[in-house]
Scaffold this motif. Structure first.
Motif, PDB file in Angstrom:
ATOM      1  N   MET A 172       0.839  -1.191   0.000  1.00  0.00           N
ATOM      2  CA  MET A 172       0.000   0.000   0.000  1.00  0.00           C
ATOM      3  C   MET A 172       0.876   1.244   0.000  1.00  0.00           C
ATOM      4  N   LEU A 173       0.711   2.082  -1.004  1.00  0.00           N
ATOM      5  CA  LEU A 173       1.572   3.254  -1.151  1.00  0.00           C
ATOM      6  C   LEU A 173       0.728   4.518  -1.080  1.00  0.00           C
ATOM      7  N   ASP A 174       1.114   5.413  -0.198  1.00  0.00           N
ATOM      8  CA  ASP A 174       0.372   6.672  -0.061  1.00  0.00           C
ATOM      9  C   ASP A 174       1.182   7.788  -0.716  1.00  0.00           C
ATOM     10  N   GLU A 175       0.729   8.246  -1.860  1.00  0.00           N
ATOM     11  CA  GLU A 175       1.387   9.309  -2.624  1.00  0.00           C
ATOM     12  C   GLU A 175       2.893   9.114  -2.744  1.00  0.00           C
ATOM     13  N   PRO A 176       3.306   8.068  -3.448  1.00  0.00           N
ATOM     14  CA  PRO A 176       4.735   7.746  -3.511  1.00  0.00           C
ATOM     15  C   PRO A 176       5.580   8.772  -4.260  1.00  0.00           C
ATOM     16  N   VAL A 177       4.976   9.610  -5.098  1.00  0.00           N
ATOM     17  CA  VAL A 177       5.810  10.560  -5.839  1.00  0.00           C
ATOM     18  C   VAL A 177       5.594  12.000  -5.393  1.00  0.00           C
ATOM     19  N   ALA A 178       4.824  12.175  -4.322  1.00  0.00           N
ATOM     20  CA  ALA A 178       4.567  13.544  -3.861  1.00  0.00           C
ATOM     21  C   ALA A 178       5.873  14.217  -3.462  1.00  0.00           C
ATOM     22  N   GLY A 179       6.010  15.459  -3.880  1.00  0.00           N
ATOM     23  CA  GLY A 179       7.169  16.250  -3.475  1.00  0.00           C
ATOM     24  C   GLY A 179       8.464  15.865  -4.158  1.00  0.00           C
ATOM     25  N   MET A 180       8.385  15.066  -5.232  1.00  0.00           N
ATOM     26  CA  MET A 180       9.621  14.658  -5.910  1.00  0.00           C
ATOM     27  C   MET A 180       9.892  15.550  -7.111  1.00  0.00           C
ATOM     28  N   SER A 181      11.170  15.674  -7.458  1.00  0.00           N
ATOM     29  CA  SER A 181      11.537  16.396  -8.670  1.00  0.00           C
ATOM     30  C   SER A 181      11.157  15.537  -9.879  1.00  0.00           C
ATOM     31  N   VAL A 182      11.170  16.144 -11.061  1.00  0.00           N
ATOM     32  CA  VAL A 182      10.785  15.415 -12.267  1.00  0.00           C
ATOM     33  C   VAL A 182      11.672  14.189 -12.481  1.00  0.00           C
ATOM     34  N   ALA A 183      12.976  14.380 -12.291  1.00  0.00           N
ATOM     35  CA  ALA A 183      13.916  13.274 -12.498  1.00  0.00           C
ATOM     36  C   ALA A 183      13.656  12.168 -11.486  1.00  0.00           C
ATOM     37  N   GLU A 184      13.431  12.572 -10.245  1.00  0.00           N
ATOM     38  CA  GLU A 184      13.175  11.583  -9.187  1.00  0.00           C
ATOM     39  C   GLU A 184      11.878  10.830  -9.475  1.00  0.00           C
ATOM     40  N   ARG A 185      10.886  11.568  -9.970  1.00  0.00           N
ATOM     41  CA  ARG A 185       9.592  10.983 -10.265  1.00  0.00           C
ATOM     42  C   ARG A 185       9.723   9.885 -11.329  1.00  0.00           C
ATOM     43  N   LYS A 186      10.560  10.166 -12.316  1.00  0.00           N
ATOM     44  CA  LYS A 186      10.756   9.207 -13.398  1.00  0.00           C
ATOM     45  C   LYS A 186      11.421   7.928 -12.858  1.00  0.00           C
TER      46      LYS A 186
END
Lengths: 394, 248
Positions: free
Chosen positions: B172-186
């Motif tokens: 279960m993941l709660d907003e795993p990409v919140a607050g990440m930079s574009v590169a980090e998100r990728k």
């Protein structure tokens, strides 16, 4: 995987070189320096201070590492002390020694309170073996009950501190109120011999000082092992983020109960050694004020450092004796000021100062020794060791 | 009670009220084996609360949550973890005072009891497994670093790694990409793609692009109730969803 010549820093080791040095220095202070510079009276005083160090070590585990602040450690210290005192009192209350009482053979304070026979729960304390077991087991059972009731209900932080403080108050009231069974406000006094060995002369007190020192190192070693184990790292994790620990699959309450019980056991051993060295125990050592003092010893020494706790107990008590001999009415204020200063200015206490200013240099000096120790540890557990049986044989 | 099902997770009639306010109201949904389900919805819809209820952080007022036909609502958090449910929190939830290595070590399954933890030995196997996970979460070089010193994105990866080493069947993941930079998100999307293989995943996410990339099926929550459920396309075309959520 790891080559013996380039040891893996992650290989778990019981001691680093600087930790080992720390213990050696403390051993030198306790076993060589203090006995050689102090007269028997002062050495006995330091023995008393060191009996508080047991409590401070327990507080490092509970409060510093585990984040559980107990303001009732005096209760466990007192239970250990009372168990020891009950044995010594019974030994001192032979029918010959107490022949002037209306009921000879029972402790004097019972006689004064019109008791005519020994209460049933005093009887087992005729046995030294039972007493030694009880010194540790009785406080641990109490700590378990408190811990179970609190931690499974997720009572923590300041609420837990207040509840333990209330327990300390209750314990004092109970002891004072049940004068016939406990000696009341005077405590249990006039203790004389331990299995026939007179504990009152200077020579006995010096011997007890050394016994106390050896026990202190045994407790330090156990605490060190706990901190170095995965359980120790889990306690830090629980202090940091209790929720995450639960969602990593651990029952947090059990770890808190364990560390609280360990702290209680250590405090109780200290209490028993206090009784032996000082020759009495009284409710003034059980209540709220001594319990808070014990937290101050730990805070001044550094609540994350086992060794710091020992130095903290020594230093604060020594300061108290020296200071209160000259300015008795100012001492309490000075103690309060010291506590505030520590919390505000150096929250990690003496050990924190050591870490900030000295540790770097000492680590650099010790680096070669550390590498040597690491290599030895690696050789012991290296996967290069040919057969698992050879490892088991080690 | 619920009859035995083939679903990995069967949530039925799940309800929780806080002082009379029903944050989650008679909610039912089912997650299949190997399914990636995303829960979306406006703020305050009860998305995080649903995850909290499943993993035992919040106690439900009513209903049932069956995981592999075992009732989770009666279990403690640690027992739910042992059953095979892992949870990642919205803000990175890691142990700041421990190193990356130690964070992963404590998340490694086994020696859960007090005495087990006292007797635990750091074997070569454990070290190798931790190094393998560290490689996956891009933290190989930072194993001996205190976790407090990591960047926000690295902390998120570390927490994902801590779940990964737990090897749960339901993640279960709660907003795993919140607050990440574009590169980090990728990088995170790649990471999630590898780690979601062979397990079911329940994700709460606001980033619609990211949802589109990973979701098999989407559940839209609104005021504690299901507004719509289905494929991403179907949900996006639903007028009710556009009205309360996507239209904004």
């Amino acid at each position: 995987m790891s080559d013996v010549s380039t040891p893996d820093p992650r290989q778990s080791r019981l001691f680093t070189a600087s930790e080992l040095l720390g213990y050696l220095v403390l051993a030198a202070v306790i076993f060589i320096v203090l006995p050689s510079v102090l007269d028997a009276f002062r050495l006995n005083l330091f023995g008393k201070y060191l009996s508080y160090a047991f409590v401070a070590i327990g507080l490092v585990l509970c409060w510093g590492v585990g984040g559980i602040l107990s303001l009732g450690q005096g209760v466990f210290f007192g239970l250990g002390g009372y168990c020891m005192a009950m044995f010594l009192k019974l030994e001192a209350s032979t029918p010959e020694n107490t022949s002037i009482q209306s009921t000879p053979g029972i402790p004097d304070f019972m006689d004064w309170n019109q008791l005519t026979e020994l209460p049933w729960w005093w009887v087992p304390f005729n046995s030294l073996t039972f007493t030694v077991v009880a010194i540790v087991v009785v406080p641990v059972i109490l700590a378990f009950i408190i811990g179970f009731a609190m931690f499974t209900r997720r009572v923590g932080g300041v609420y837990f501190a207040i509840i333990t403080q209330a327990i300390a108050a209750i314990a004092t009231i109970l002891i004072i109120g049940q004068q016939g069974f406990t000696g009341g406000v005077n405590g249990i006094t006039d203790l004389r011999t331990l299995m026939g060995w007179d504990i009152r002369p200077d020579s006995a007190k010096t011997a007890l000082y050394f016994v106390n020192g050896v026990l202190l190192f045994a407790v330090l070693f156990v605490a060190h092992m706990i901190l170095k184990s995965k359980a120790g790292r889990l306690m830090i994790a629980i202090r940091d983020r209790e929720d995450r620990v639960r969602f990593s699959g651990y029952n947090v309450a059990n770890f808190k109960i364990f560390v609280f019980c360990a702290g209680a056991a250590f405090a109780a051993i200290g209490g028993a050694m206090f009784t032996l060295q000082v020759g009495f125990i009284s409710p003034t050592l059980v209540g709220i004020v001594p319990s808070i003092y014990m937290v101050i010893f730990c805070a001044v020494g550094g609540r994350l450092s086992l060794l710091g706790a020992v130095y903290g107990a020594l230093l604060v008590n020594w300061a108290q004796t020296t200071f209160s001999e000259s300015f008795p009415e100012l001492w309490l204020l000075a103690m309060g000021a010291l506590f505030i200063a520590v919390v505000m200015a150096f929250p990690l206490g003496l050990a924190g100062l050591y870490d900030d200013y000295l540790k770097r240099h000492i680590d650099r000096l010790l680096a070669p020794v550390d590498r040597m120790m690491m290599r030895r540890a690696a050789r012991k557990t290296s996967p290069k060791a040919p057969a698992p049986t050879a490892q088991a044989a080690e | 009670m619920v009859a035995s099902t083939d679903y990995l997770l069967a949530v039925e009639g799940l309800t929780v009220s806080f002082d009379g306010f029903r944050a989650v109201d008679d909610l039912s949904f089912y997650v299949d084996k190997n399914e990636i389900r995303v829960i979306i919805g406006p703020n305050g819809a009860g998305k995080t609360t649903v995850l909290d209820l499943i993993c035992g952080r919040t106690k439900a007022t009513g209903g049932s949550v069956q995981f592999k036909n075992r009732e989770l609502l009666k279990m403690r958090e640690d027992q739910i973890v042992h059953a095979g449910v892992g949870r990642k929190f919205q803000t990175p939830s890691i142990y700041d005072d421990l190193t990356v290595f130690e964070n992963l070590e404590l998340s490694t399954p086994g020696s859960y009891t007090v005495f087990g933890a006292l007797a635990f030995k750091r074997t070569g196997e454990v070290i190798a497994r931790i190094e393998e996970i560290a490689e996956m979460i891009f933290l190989s070089d930072l194993l001996d670093q205190k976790a407090a010193l990591l960047s926000h994105g690295q902390k998120q990866w570390l927490e994902i790694g801590m779940l990964l080493i737990q090897d749960p069947e339901l993640l279960m993941l709660d907003e795993p990409v919140a607050g990440m930079s574009v590169a980090e998100r990728k990088k995170t999307a790649e990471l999630l793609n590898t780690i979601t293989k062979g397990r079911s995943v329940l994700v709460v996410e606001h980033d619609m692009k990211f949802v589109e990339d990973i979701a098999h099926k989407v559940t839209v929550l609104h005021q504690g109730k299901i507004l719509a459920e289905g494929s991403m396309d179907a949900v996006q075309a639903d007028p009710k969803v556009i009205e309360v959520y996507l239209g904004h």
